[in-house]
Motif scaffolding. Structure first.
Motif, short mmCIF file in Angstrom:
data_model
loop_
_atom_site.label_atom_id
_atom_site.label_comp_id
_atom_site.label_asym_id
_atom_site.label_seq_id
_atom_site.Cartn_x
_atom_site.Cartn_y
_atom_site.Cartn_z
N MET A 2 0.65 -1.26 0.09
CA MET A 2 -0.13 0.05 0.02
C MET A 2 1.00 1.24 0.11
N SER A 3 1.93 1.16 0.65
CA SER A 3 2.78 2.44 0.83
C SER A 3 3.61 2.72 -0.74
N TYR A 4 3.89 1.72 -1.28
CA TYR A 4 4.32 1.89 -2.61
C TYR A 4 3.11 2.65 -3.52
N LEU A 5 2.00 2.32 -3.52
CA LEU A 5 0.91 2.79 -4.45
C LEU A 5 0.88 4.38 -3.82
N ILE A 6 0.74 4.67 -2.49
CA ILE A 6 0.77 5.91 -1.91
C ILE A 6 1.91 6.84 -2.46
N LEU A 63 3.80 6.18 -5.06
CA LEU A 63 3.85 6.40 -6.70
C LEU A 63 2.73 7.41 -7.14
N GLY A 64 1.41 7.28 -6.14
CA GLY A 64 0.58 8.55 -6.43
C GLY A 64 1.01 9.86 -5.92
N VAL A 65 1.66 10.14 -4.93
CA VAL A 65 2.48 11.22 -4.73
C VAL A 65 3.30 11.90 -5.68
N GLY A 66 4.21 10.81 -6.13
CA GLY A 66 5.22 11.28 -7.15
C GLY A 66 4.35 11.59 -8.42
N LEU A 67 3.36 11.09 -8.85
CA LEU A 67 2.49 11.33 -9.99
C LEU A 67 2.01 12.75 -9.80
#
Length: 77
Positions: free
Chosen positions: A1-5, A7-11
């Motif tokens: 889940m932390s990886y998705l967060i 990635l989302g913040v980076g995007l």
């Protein structure tokens, strides 16, 4: 889940940079090399500690609360 967060913040940051016309502070290859160095350094410290103080490192790693229950299997309903 932390990886998705992450990635989302980076995007989101990348989109904001593009919208306001700001370039990334570091070229992508340099940024990735820096991240790789950070991950490598993070893994190197416990490895060196286990070589220098083998008994204490084993005790510390086995008493790490983050590792407790990490071998649980997932059950499907």
């Amino acid at each position: 889940m932390s990886y998705l967060i992450s990635l989302g913040v980076g995007l989101i940051v990348g989109i904001v940079y593009a919208l306001i016309g700001v370039r990334s502070p570091a070229p992508p290859l340099v940024a990735l090399a820096g991240l790789l160095g950070m991950v490598g350094g993070e893994q190197l410290v416990p490895l060196v500690k286990s070589w220098v103080i083998p008994e204490k490192a084993a005790v510390v790693s086995s008493s790490n609360p983050a590792s407790v229950g990490s071998d649980r299997t997932t059950e499907t309903p």
